[in-house]
Motif scaffolding. Structure first.
Motif, PDB file in Angstrom:
ATOM      1  N   HIS A 339      10.522  -2.883 -10.063  1.00 61.48           N
ATOM      2  CA  HIS A 339       9.241  -2.313 -11.236  1.00 61.48           C
ATOM      3  C   HIS A 339       8.722  -3.641 -11.243  1.00 61.48           C
ATOM      4  O   HIS A 339       7.591  -3.893 -10.874  1.00 61.48           O
ATOM      5  N   THR A 342       6.499  -5.387  -7.663  1.00 59.92           N
ATOM      6  CA  THR A 342       5.892  -4.187  -7.534  1.00 59.92           C
ATOM      7  C   THR A 342       4.831  -5.017  -8.973  1.00 59.92           C
ATOM      8  O   THR A 342       3.346  -5.062  -8.172  1.00 59.92           O
ATOM      9  N   ARG A 346       1.666  -7.336  -7.523  1.00 56.98           N
ATOM     10  CA  ARG A 346       0.010  -6.753  -8.036  1.00 56.98           C
ATOM     11  C   ARG A 346      -0.703  -7.684  -8.595  1.00 56.98           C
ATOM     12  O   ARG A 346      -2.188  -7.709  -8.241  1.00 56.98           O
ATOM     13  N   GLU A 370       3.784  -4.965  -1.314  1.00 55.36           N
ATOM     14  CA  GLU A 370       4.206  -3.479  -2.801  1.00 55.36           C
ATOM     15  C   GLU A 370       4.710  -3.154  -1.743  1.00 55.36           C
ATOM     16  O   GLU A 370       5.788  -1.853  -2.674  1.00 55.36           O
ATOM     17  N   LEU A 374       8.108  -0.566  -4.001  1.00 54.56           N
ATOM     18  CA  LEU A 374       7.445   0.360  -4.535  1.00 54.56           C
ATOM     19  C   LEU A 374       8.341   1.798  -4.275  1.00 54.56           C
ATOM     20  O   LEU A 374       8.632   2.747  -5.269  1.00 54.56           O
TER      21      LEU A 374
END
Length: 895
Positions: A339, A342, A346, A370, A374
């Motif tokens: 997580h 990811t 971003r 990603e 993810l």
């Protein structure tokens, strides 16, 4: 300046360039240094890259004719060295794969003209490293005379061993263009960059690359990197390290680039070493430069000419090959980390909206990068625990529970609740299908390259931005995430290509909340071995502890290169050069006071008993007080070492040990090792002696040369089995059992594999005591399980190397004081015998330099350095100039 990545794209060839090749312009410091040194090399081409010399430190050169090659040793080679050299030559000549293991009579069987897989083991003291160097360099010399010769890449486990190998090269009669590679931690000469890396909590690799980028852009960056652009610096590097005839190690490199001999602008030792390696004939490097694809396949600009393709690869200390390959191909990652990856990716288009990737925007690249983390995070969230671990406790619980000190138990929450790839579990390819990794391009090489491209572009973008502590911290986190993503893609792609060689597990941890962990464990090291063996011209595995050899062949059987280019020729073992006066070896099944003469077995329960540990320490004190020089005492683990320290300090035994010898304790961290090593070496040679409390498989068990007084005895306490409750160990045992049940008889069973790990660790430890043919010492095994006719005996001595089995005795039911007197007698007799041999034997004559061997080959035509160190001319008194072949043999100017 032009982009570094433009350099060499047209010239990426596996072989070294010819003098007629041209190179693109000089866009930056690294390229300037690379081209400058390369031009100097070609000006001195007539010197050639191998120089057979009169090594004055050992005196003379001994010829050894083998097939089409003549090998030059610094002294008459022993039979084991001749056998090693013969196999190495065959491997180079026939593009073979060889793992060294010599026969009882030192004889090599013949199986036709095609070399297949021959398992070869040469114990310590037989000169294996020198034989490998002489053989491979002799073959390289002959190939070079005929045109082109592959580069030799010599891998060792530690940076300390590189220094030892450079010492071996100094002894032999060859002087190639050489290079030494190492990590930034060992080769970085800029303390400011190191401090920045610690303060910003980023890796030194990223801090170095950022400083180098800043230096190229003319901003405040690494001053040492800027120095690479100076022509005077290239001249100095060539004079000190670049030309044939120069033998140097890391200390010499630092002295040349940043030290006292750096009369001009200083330069970066790390980048200089890698540039020298591109065109060197012999490269020494740590194992990870060969075994770890993230290092060996790195595409950084300073490694444009670095590759394993068509190289002769020699892996010394190959007893760690299996575990190193398995670790390099495995990974563990948590859902929380996925997580975080990811979220961080971003942020990339928000932090750098103007960043462009050829035809894609930064947002498009971030969306593509990603996808994998993810996808995996979502799968872990949905894959809740099933309540079944799938990992069975070892079947031979009775024998193994008393065989090793259990220092901790893995809780059930740490064991995988879901498993793929083991008996009674679904296959690993089912995991890949359920996770959706078999399609959608999530594991493509293009995605891995995209992550690498993102790192390079981010580093470049930072140069045009205003510095900000918060922005630098965000970018540092992003760069770390992209590096992790590359590793994740590569290892999962490897698992998708070889699903039957992997075990996958999902576990739940309740530390600070429920967290899912994905474990992808490589069970067959041959998968990783194939990544470089398939590229190499030849592979030679070297170690003194490879047995049992059939097990090593089975572990590497997944390698296609091994299957096609290798065939087991039968297990052979060399006779050691140890005479009875050199070695006293004994099993001590009991010590005075150890539970009132009850069997000495270092089980988990025994280590919890202060009485047992105190009695053990009293026995060690009695032994070391009778042994001169240095003593290495090995314990099963760091936990048992800490227990011993605790109890011995509490009872005053630690202080008594310090009174007898300089006491050193092996540290957990590498940073403390140099200072402690200096203390041990000083104490071992000051007449008082030194004692090092060390750990099997630790930093002192290999990588340092404890010759002569540095190690007069090795004391082995216990049997160092791997941690039984380690999930990876349990998975490996069950996976091996499943291979055996499916009819693959060459594979060891899980229990046999488990036992082997301990035996190899002990064999490696006892190899510290005798380091050359005139060395002497003692080996003491403190555990009843090594015995044969005492309670708790398991006759484990049959698993020791044959060279020590011949000298091993069991010291039963005798007070330790008698053993102390026996040790004193052994060392007194050994000193007398060695003193007599040094005065009478032919070995002593090797110390006196003699020009006779060189004159025998060169006649009366001396070789003289010209007025410029770039040129070497041959002056023949009253005779025309000799052929170029004769210029390969030059006297060593450095002595």
């Amino acid at each position: 300046m032009a982009d570094f990545n433009q350099f060499g794209k047209e010239d990426r060839l596996s072989e070294r360039p010819r003098p007629t090749q041209t190179y693109p312009g000089r866009p930056g410091p690294v390229l300037v240094l690379c081209v400058e040194i390369r031009e100097l090399w070609w000006e001195a081409l007539q010197v050639a890259f191998l120089v057979a010399s009169t090594a004055r430190s050992v005196g003379g050169v001994e010829d050894l004719k083998m097939e089409r090659d003549t090998l030059y040793f610094p002294f008459p080679p022993m039979p084991p060295q001749q056998a090693v050299a013969s196999y190495a030559l065959k491997a180079c000549e026939r593009r073979g794969i060889v793992a060294r293991f010599l026969g009882e009579a030192g004889e090599v069987p013949s199986h036709g003209n095609v070399l297949r897989f021959a398992l070869l083991e040469s114990p310590t003291g037989t000169g294996k490293s020198l034989a490998l160097l002489c053989a491979s360099l002799a073959w390289q010399r002959r190939m070079a005379l005929g045109g082109a010769a592959p580069q030799i890449v010599y891998g060792v486990r530690t940076h300390a061993q590189i220094k030892q190998m450079v010492g071996e090269l100094r002894k032999c009669g060859y002087r190639p263009r050489m290079a030494v590679l190492g990590s930034r931690e060992h080769l970085c000469g800029n303390d400011e960059v190191k401090i920045q890396a610690r303060q910003q909590q980023v890796s030194l690799n990223l801090a170095c690359r950022r400083a180098a980028r800043a230096a190229r852009a003319g901003n405040e960056g690494c001053r040492l990197y800027t120095g690479l652009a100076q022509s005077s610096y290239a001249e100095r590097v060539y004079e000190c390290c670049g030309q044939a005839g120069r033998v140097w190690d890391v200390e010499d490199l630092f002295s040349c680039t940043t030290g006292r001999s750096a009369t001009g602008s200083p330069g970066c030792p790390y980048y200089t070493a890698h540039l020298l390696a591109g065109d060197a004939d012999l490269v020494f490097c740590p194992h990870n430069y060969i075994l770890d694809p993230s290092v060996s396949q790195c595409r950084s600009h300073h490694r444009e000419r670095w590759s394993l393709k068509d190289r002769v690869i020699i892996i010394d200390e190959a007893h760690n090959l299996e575990s190193c390959c398995r670790e390099a191909g495995s990974l563990e990652i948590t859902g929380q980390t996925l997580h975080l990856m990811t979220r961080t990716i971003r942020q990339m288009p928000l932090r750098h909206p103007g960043l462009r990737f050829d035809r894609k925007s930064c947002a498009q690249v971030a969306a593509e990068l990603e996808r994998l983390p993810l996808h995996l995070a979502a799968f872990l969230s949905d894959a809740g625990p099933s309540g079944q671990t799938g990992l069975r406790p070892p079947r031979s619980e009775k024998s193994n529970s008393s065989s090793r000190p259990k220092t901790h138990s893995a809780s059930s929450s740490e064991l995988p609740q879901r498993l793929w790839g083991l008996p009674q579990c679904k296959e690993t390819r089912c995991f890949l299908q359920q996770c959706g990794l078999c399609s959608s391009g999530l594991l493509s090489k293009n995605l891995e390259d995209l992550a690498l491209d993102a790192v390079d572009r981010l580093l470049k973008a930072q140069l045009s931005e205003q510095p900000s502590p918060s922005a630098d911290a965000d970018d540092a986190e992003l760069l770390n995430v992209l590096e992790k993503l590359r590793e994740l893609i590569f290892k999962l792609r490897l698992a998708s290509q070889h699903p039957d060689s992997y075990v996958v597990g999902i576990s739940s941890s309740s530390h600070g909340g429920v967290e899912q962990r994905l474990s992808v464990w490589l069970m067959s090291p041959g998968v990783l071995f194939e990544t470089f063996a398939s590229l190499a011209h030849a592979v030679i595995l070297a170690s003194g502890t490879l047995a049992p050899l059939s097990a090593l062949q089975a572990e590497l059987s997944e390698s296609k290169a091994m299957a096609e280019r290798a065939l087991l020729e039968g297990p052979l073992e060399a006779r050691h050069v140890v005479s009875p006066w050199q070695l006293f070896a004994a099993v001590l099944p009991a010590l005075d006071g150890a539970g009132k003469s009850e069997p000495l077995v270092s089980t988990y329960g025994a280590w919890q008993s202060e009485e047992f540990v105190q009695a053990l320490g009293a026995g060690v004190l009695e032994l070391v007080s009778k042994i001169p020089g240095g003593v290495l005492c090995f314990l099963p683990s760091y936990q048992t070492l800490e227990l011993a320290m605790l109890f011995w300090q509490r009872g005053g035994l630690y202080r008594r040990l310090e009174e007898v010898k300089t006491l050193v304790v092996e540290p957990r961290t590498t940073s403390e090792l140099p200072e402690l090593s200096r203390r041990f070496l000083a104490g071992a040679t000051d007449g008082r002696g030194a004692l090092c409390l060390a750990v099997y498989r630790g930093k002192m068990s290999e990588g340092m040369d404890f010759a002569d007084d540095l190690c007069r005895a090795v004391i082995c306490i216990g049997v160092p089995y791997p941690q039984m409750n380690d999930p990876v160990v349990q998975a490996k045992r069950q996976w091996n059992d499943s291979k055996r049940r499916r009819g693959t008889s060459a594979w060891l069973s899980g229990d046999e594999w488990y036992e082997l790990q301990a035996h190899r660790a002990v064999n490696q430890a006892v190899g510290r005591v005798l380091r050359h043919s005139q060395d002497y010492g003692a080996v003491l095994l403190l555990d009843a399980r090594w015995g044969t006719g005492v309670p708790k005996a398991r006759n484990l001595q049959r698993r020791l190397s044959h060279w020590i089995q011949r000298h091993l005795v069991e010291w039963r039911c005798t007070p330790s004081s008698d053993l102390g007197r026996r040790l004193q007698q052994h060392f007194a007799a050994a000193v007398g015998v060695r003193h007599g041999q040094e005065n009478l034997s032919p070995v002593a004559t090797r110390i006196e330099p003699s020009a006779a061997p060189l004159k025998r080959r060169l006649g009366s035509a001396p070789l003289v350095l010209g007025p410029s160190t770039r040129s070497v001319r041959r002056e023949v008194l009253g005779a025309p100039c000799g052929s170029i072949e004769n210029t390969w043999l030059l006297p060593c100017a450095e002595g």
